[in-house]
Design a protein around this motif. Structure first.
Motif, short mmCIF file in Angstrom:
data_model
loop_
_atom_site.label_atom_id
_atom_site.label_comp_id
_atom_site.label_asym_id
_atom_site.label_seq_id
_atom_site.Cartn_x
_atom_site.Cartn_y
_atom_site.Cartn_z
N THR A 1 24.36 -1.43 82.21
CA THR A 1 24.44 -1.24 83.66
C THR A 1 25.01 -2.49 84.35
O THR A 1 25.84 -2.40 85.26
CB THR A 1 23.04 -0.93 84.22
OG1 THR A 1 22.47 0.12 83.45
CG2 THR A 1 23.11 -0.50 85.67
N LEU A 2 24.57 -3.65 83.88
CA LEU A 2 25.08 -4.89 84.46
C LEU A 2 26.57 -5.02 84.23
O LEU A 2 27.32 -5.44 85.13
CB LEU A 2 24.36 -6.10 83.86
CG LEU A 2 22.92 -6.34 84.32
CD1 LEU A 2 22.38 -7.62 83.69
CD2 LEU A 2 22.86 -6.43 85.84
N PHE B 1 20.38 -0.51 77.93
CA PHE B 1 20.76 0.23 79.13
C PHE B 1 20.84 -0.69 80.34
O PHE B 1 21.55 -0.41 81.29
CB PHE B 1 19.82 1.41 79.38
CG PHE B 1 18.36 1.10 79.21
CD1 PHE B 1 17.74 1.32 78.00
CD2 PHE B 1 17.62 0.60 80.26
CE1 PHE B 1 16.39 1.05 77.82
CE2 PHE B 1 16.27 0.32 80.09
CZ PHE B 1 15.65 0.55 78.87
N PHE B 2 20.13 -1.82 80.29
CA PHE B 2 20.23 -2.77 81.39
C PHE B 2 21.51 -3.60 81.26
O PHE B 2 22.26 -3.75 82.24
CB PHE B 2 19.00 -3.68 81.41
CG PHE B 2 18.97 -4.65 82.56
CD1 PHE B 2 19.33 -4.25 83.84
CD2 PHE B 2 18.57 -5.97 82.37
CE1 PHE B 2 19.29 -5.14 84.90
CE2 PHE B 2 18.53 -6.86 83.42
CZ PHE B 2 18.90 -6.45 84.69
N ILE C 1 28.71 -2.63 83.88
CA ILE C 1 29.40 -1.71 84.79
C ILE C 1 29.46 -2.31 86.18
O ILE C 1 30.50 -2.34 86.85
CB ILE C 1 28.66 -0.35 84.83
CG1 ILE C 1 28.81 0.36 83.49
CG2 ILE C 1 29.20 0.52 85.96
CD1 ILE C 1 28.10 1.68 83.42
N LEU C 2 28.31 -2.82 86.60
CA LEU C 2 28.22 -3.39 87.95
C LEU C 2 29.26 -4.50 88.13
O LEU C 2 29.96 -4.57 89.13
CB LEU C 2 26.80 -3.94 88.14
CG LEU C 2 26.25 -4.01 89.55
CD1 LEU C 2 26.24 -2.63 90.17
CD2 LEU C 2 24.83 -4.57 89.52
#
Lengths: 614, 290, 319
Positions: free
Chosen positions: C151-152, C147-148, C154-155
């Motif tokens: 998220t990265l 999930f990290f 996506i960022l």
């Protein structure tokens, strides 16, 4: 005059220690200054105990040592120094120098058909077609004695027996038409009869193909019949070398003597072990390596490595070579045969049958088809008696031992002092069980690696209900001394003592339970020759002083004959002959026991076969 | 290629520290892992006290502020101090993950021992059950239960602990089977040792290195599982927070480019799992092939 | 023939696993606190309506009777009706499952290819610098929670660079979606799953390549004059693949579980995302259906791994 195939000149190998980074300071010499010749059509034996550097020498010639090894000297093969070749050139030579390894199961690729493995070398070196290589492989497998080779070509290694696998390995080495064949302990782990066949096969092939054969072994008696030349290694250096017949007629070096005297042979009365252990690489003494263990040692021995002495036939690196002393003379002292008195049986086995393996799966395997591993066996053991059980692997001899220890379920009855274990209350059962103790084959496996020696022996006492710390300590020390060990070893972990010492600890642990019977399950097979004799001597001493009965299980009939009062020969789960040792060794009645007896080394029976004679 | 007898004989036991300082393979890895773990533990245990800022105070004047001297890791959408929240999140994460690991470890070890030492039929039954349980991805079961039980610290510990033991149980069982037929175990039985004696004196002792390594890996798995659960909103419940919960809040605000809310909690989970992996790998490398 | 027998045994064992699994899910439902009736009707329901619904759902029947009905329903493919979206659970799951399968299969194939290459290099250079570097990368990736990393991604790729959409894919089969758009939506979730799966597989593969290279048969092949590349291709890889297949089978549950989180991060409309939504909505029938489907898929995956292994290893068939 036969041509020299391989000539080693001052071959030396240094290896990095296991621990720590590969630094110059960490390199230890494992082999130094080895000179050796292998001639066409001859067998040269390289003999030494484990750690002597014999395998390292072979791997150095094949250039198959682990990365980081430093090799010095020369290995001339057909006049060309193998050590000077680059990797690509060397690869082309491998094959002309073939090699057969110990443990054929792991040396064969488990997921490749044996046909492809045998053909691989031939295809690589001749570029033959798959079809031609396949035909060649069939021929080779036939030559090494695999029945019906064309059909078995597409089978996998696990479908072959141990002896057959070694034959396959030999065929694979032959596939490249080698001029030199190196066989590294090819018979270790095989049953004596099979080992004999493999050895005979190698000797025959070596003559038929005019190969040079370098035979590496720890067992002098094995090469007595076939070797033309021989070199004995000790702690990385050659101690004696030359022509084999001359060597066996008159060994000069004290280590050669000791080695010959340490191997049990039929008809032998005394066994002489070698006290002490072989020094590790990096901790080797200055001067003669054997000096610390040598009965002939004098001050001069420790100054420099002794120069060779001898004649044109054999030479030994020793300042004080032994002369005319005959090897392991048969002394008149015969083992005191304690014939069991009728009715005084300590242990009785009555029609014991064991059908399948100890823990057969619920879902796996069909049970009905398996032949019983022990079939209707009845035995008696008297107090203080030593009963030997001899047989090949798969004969059920270990199963028999495990049945006596109640490690397996069995049919029939096993009685101790006339009582069956199953009839007793749980508390009595535990106490009765302690009366039968065991010493296993592999001393490292039989000691918990994370318990100190003292704790291992104390466990045996504690389970007998003793808990007083001072008394435990005193008894532990006493037990260690009784098996000939220094009480200071109590603080060590099992991996910090030698194999021979570990086996003595196992004996001490067994003694701690004050047993009436000790089951000895191949107690010497994992030990080096010199240590074996020491252990056998200890066991004999103990039995004489403690009224201990032994059930000794082994494939080595000579070792058993040395210790046992009576011997049972086991084959396919049945006792084929049960007789006193003297009778079995000298007048075996059953043909199978006769062949076992014939395969064992016998005192003064060394016959040397010269090529062309057989 | 060298046989065992050629290894230099090691005499006595050198102290743990002395062995640690030698540059053996695995020691650098192990040391790095231990240092990282110590930093994370300290930051979570006494960090909130040392830093002393209220993680729940709403600073409405500076909502979604980037990192600054006043707020080292910025503020969230309610104006809470992200650094203070990160520290307490670590505390509540470890507060659940470590006891849960202990629960899983004990249950798994006992189950494995029972299966490995028990009668054949019990072993078969326990293993069939284990196969079926293992066929369910742990996280899926966690989500399932997370949906139906009330979530608080106690229930989370039990939930995580009681769901994460099967793989350890299988390992202990296989290890037990491998060890129980070793000769020293037979020798001990012959001396009258019962099952409890065998398990305590021999099996657990011999398995200790394997168990320690797997305990560290289990800690990592547990931190991951709790973080994932919290990330999905089924873990540590508001007003408490955890690394996973913080990351989820960050992701919801990702459209606003509030990277300072995403990176720190993510990196903390990463660091914690890296620390346990490093320790485990280091221990494995030191133990070598036994 | 014997190989077939071995596979038959494994089939039997898988069936047993499934039966236990189905029983377990039944028990799960019945130990779950909070009756489903309560969930459906809400806190203000009258006792009469509760009794009525209990009867309609068969919840007033004896325990064994319910267990029997549970099997019967499953045999007919009946998984009940979703509380929240009022659709039969079966068809709901099927429509989401297809999206998940598409994502998982693409990711798994990519993961296997990468893990094979990476693990082979790692295994061959095990104790040397290249091997250590690959090992370090694997370790770091392993420690990276999906999930990290998601998220990265996506960022970076969605927010900063705007290359890929961050989510919002409704359904892969909807008519207005083009293949290109599907691929765009799958790209980031796929990369995240690959990052999750590769380190585990490649580490295992490296380990077994390294172990196989140390075996005696490698030395005997070398003694015959086989070159290092020949030894690797003809001898080592086949033997080293077996543990990889086993671990692939064993890690299927965690790969599925990883997919759950990844789908949630990217709002990818797959089974994992559905599981998450249903969990938040406490939609029991859907939850149970999904647990069951994932369990069945894992058991089948393990069975497949076993069969492949049996074919790879001449010994297992005769065991």
């Amino acid at each position: 005059m036969t041509g020299v195939v391989l000539s080693l000149r001052q071959l030396g190998v240094e290896l990095a220690g296991r621990d720590g980074p590969r630094l110059a300071s960490n390199m230890a010499p494992v082999l130094e200054g080895l000179d050796l010749e292998v001639r066409e059509g001859e067998m040269t034996a390289l003999v030494g105990e484990s750690g002597s550097g014999k395998t390292i020498a072979a791997l150095a010639v094949m250039r198959l040592l682990p990365p980081g090894a430093r090799i010095t000297g020369q290995a001339l093969f057909g006049g060309e120094d193998l050590l000077g070749l680059d990797e690509r050139q060397m690869r082309a030579r491998r094959g002309s120098v073939g090699m057969v390894f110990q443990n054929p199961l792991s040396a064969l690729n488990p997921s490749m058909t044996i046909g492809r493995q045998v053909a691989e070398g031939h295809r690589l070196h001749t570029g033959a077609s798959a079809q031609a290589a396949r035909r060649h492989a069939v021929d080779l497998l036939g030559e090494v004695g695999i029945p019906d080779p064309a059909r078995r070509l597409d089978e996998y290694p696990h479908q072959f027996s141990g002896g057959q696998r070694q034959r396959v390995m030999i065929a694979a080495a032959l596939a490249c038409n080698p001029k030199l064949l190196i066989a590294d302990e090819p018979t270790t782990g095989l049953d004596p009869l099979v080992a004999r066949q493999i050895l005979d096969l190698l000797a025959k092939l070596q003559r038929d193909h005019r190969m040079g054969l370098l035979f590496i072994t720890h067992d002098l008696s094995l090469v007595e019949r076939h070797a033309q030349r021989l070199c004995v290694l000790y702690a990385g250096r050659a101690v004696e070398w030359g022509e084999a017949p001359a060597f066996f007629a008159r060994p000069r070096h004290p280590y050669s003597h000791a080695l010959l005297a340490a191997v049990p042979r039929l008809g032998q009365a005394t066994l002489r072990g070698i006290a002490g252990t072989m020094p590790d690489p990096g901790h080797r003494p200055h001067g003669c390596r054997f000096a610390p263990r040598c009965p002939q040692r004098q001050d001069a021995c420790t100054r420099a490595y002794p120069p060779p002495v001898g004649d044109g036939r054999t030479q030994a690196a020793c300042l004080f070579p032994l002369g005319e002393i005959p090897v392991a003379a048969a002394l008149p002292e015969a083992p005191a045969a304690t014939t069991p008195l009728p009715g005084s049986a300590l242990l009785q086995m009555q029609s014991v049958t064991i059908r399948y393996g100890s823990r057969a799966g619920l879902l796996g395997g069909s049970k009905a088809a398996v032949a019983p591993s022990l079939d209707d066996v009845s035995l008696e053991l008297a107090r203080g008696e030593c009963l030997g059980i001899v047989g090949e692997s798969g004969s059920g001899k270990s199963t028999l031992g495990r049945a006596i220890l109640h490690m397996l379920r069995y049919e029939g009855r096993i009685l101790l002092d006339g009582r069956a274990l199953g009839d007793l209350s749980p508390g009595d059962r535990r106490r009765e069980r302690r009366r039968v103790q065991v010493v296993f084959q592999d001393p490292r496996e039989s000691l918990n690696p994370r318990l100190r020696i003292g704790a291992i022996i104390a466990e045996a006492l504690q389970l007998g209900g003793q808990h007083d710390r001072d008394s435990l300590r005193r008894q532990t020390d006493a037990l260690l001394e009784r098996v000939g060990l220094n009480a200071a070893l109590a603080g060590r972990l099992p991996n910090a003592i030698s194999g021979g010492q570990a086996q003595r600890v196992a004996v001490a642990r067994a003694l701690a339970a004050r047993p009436d019977i000790i089951v000895l399950d191949e107690p010497t097979s994992a030990l080096d020759v010199s240590t074996q004799a020491m252990l056998l001597n200890l066991l004999r001493d103990l039995s004489r002083h403690e009224q201990l009965a032994y059930v000794m299980i082994s494939h080595d009939i000579a070792a058993i004959a040395w210790l046992a009062d009576r011997i049972a020969v086991l084959r396919a789960g049945r006792i084929v002959e049960l007789a006193t040792t003297d009778q079995l060794v000298n007048h075996p009645r059953d043909p199978y026991s006769a062949s076992l007896v014939a395969s064992a080394p016998r005192l003064g029976a060394a016959t040397i076969t010269v090529p062309g004679e057989a | 290629m060298l046989d065992a007898t050629q290894q230099p004989v090691r005499i006595g036991a050198s102290s743990f520290l002395a062995r640690l300082l030698q540059l053996r393979p695995g020691n650098a890895t192990l040391t790095a892992g231990l240092v990282l773990a110590a930093i994370i533990l300290l930051a979570s245990a006494i960090g909130p006290v040392l830093y002393g800022r209220d993680p729940y105070a709403l600073h409405t004047a500076s909502v979604l502020a980037g990192p600054s001297a006043a707020y080292p890791f910025g503020t969230d959408d309610l104006g809470r101090n992200a650094f203070a929240r990160l520290l307490v999140a670590g505390r509540s994460t470890l507060y659940v993950a470590l006891p849960a690991t202990a629960v899983a470890f004990v249950v798994g070890t006992l189950y494995g021992l029972a299966s490995g030492l028990g009668p054949r039929l019990l072993d078969q039954a326990l293993m069939r059950l284990l196969d079926a349980v293992l066929a369910l991805p742990g996280l899926v079961v966690l989500i399932f239960f997370g949906a139906i039980v009330p979530l608080n610290t106690g229930s989370l510990i039990l939930l995580l602990g009681l769901i994460s033991w099967p793989s350890l149980a299988r390992l202990v069982r296989n290890e037990t089977l491998a060890q129980r037929d070793r000769d020293f175990v037979h020798a001990s039985r012959q001396l009258g040792g019962g099952l409890a004696h065998i398990a305590g004196t021999h099996l657990l002792r011999v398995m200790a290195p394997v168990l320690v390594v797997n305990f560290t890996f289990l800690v990592g798995d547990m931190i991951f599982a709790l973080s994932a659960l919290s990330f999905l909103g089924l873990g540590v419940q508001p007003p408490h927070t955890s690394w996973g919960g913080l990351l989820q809040e960050g992701l919801e605000l990702v459209a606003l480019d509030a990277w300072w809310l995403v990176l720190p909690p993510g990196l903390m989970i990463f660091a914690a799992m890296l620390a346990t992996s490093l320790i485990g790998q280091g221990l494995l490398a030191r133990g070598g092939s036994r | 023939m014997r190989i077939l027998g071995g596979i038959g045994r494994k089939l039997g064992s898988a069936a047993l696993s499934l039966a236990i699994l189905i029983t377990l899910t039944f028990v799960l439902v019945h130990v779950a606190p909070g009756s489903p009736v309560y969930q459906i009707l809400g806190p203000k329901a009258s006792p009469a309506s509760i009794r009525e619904l209990n009867h309609a759902l068969g919840l007033d029947l004896p325990f064994w009777h319910q267990y029997f009905r549970w099997w019967l329903d499953l045999a007919h493919g009946q998984l009940g009706t979703s509380y929240s979206v009022e659709r039969p659970v079966g068809s709901l799951i099927v429509s989401y499952e297809l999206n998940t399968l598409a994502l998982q299969i693409v990711s798994l194939v990519a993961s296997l290819l990468i893990a094979f290459a990476l693990g082979l290099a790692h295994g061959v250079f095990y104790d040397r610098t290249p091997g250590r570097i690959i090992g370090g990368v694997e370790l770091a990736l392993y420690a990276m929670p999906s999930f990290f990393s998601g998220t990265l991604l996506i960022l970076l790729f969605s927010m900063q660079l705007g290359w890929f959409p961050a989510g919002g894919l409704e359904n892969l089969r909807l008519a207005h979606q083009t293949v290109a758009s599907n691929a765009l939506h799958m790209a980031l979730p796929c990369v995240t799953i690959v990052l999750l799966t590769v380190p585990v597989l490649s580490r295992y593969f490296a380990q077994s390549v390294h172990e196989e290279l140390g075996r005696d048969y490698v030395r005997s092949a070398a003694a015959r004059g086989a070159s290092p590349s020949r030894i690797l291709l003809h001898h080592v890889i086949r033997n080293a693949l077996r543990p990889l297949v086993t671990v692939l089978g064993l890690s299927l549950p965690s790969i599925f579980a990883g997919g759950v989180v990844v789908e949630t991060v990217f709002s990818y409309p797959g089974l994992g995302w559905l599981l998450w939504r249903s969990a938040l909505a406490q939609d029991y029938p859907v939850l149970i259906g999904i647990v069951l489907v994932i369990g069945i898929l894992t058991v089948l995956g393990n069975l497949l791994a076993d069969i492949v292994n049996t074919l790879l290893d001449p010994r297992t068939g005769y065991a």
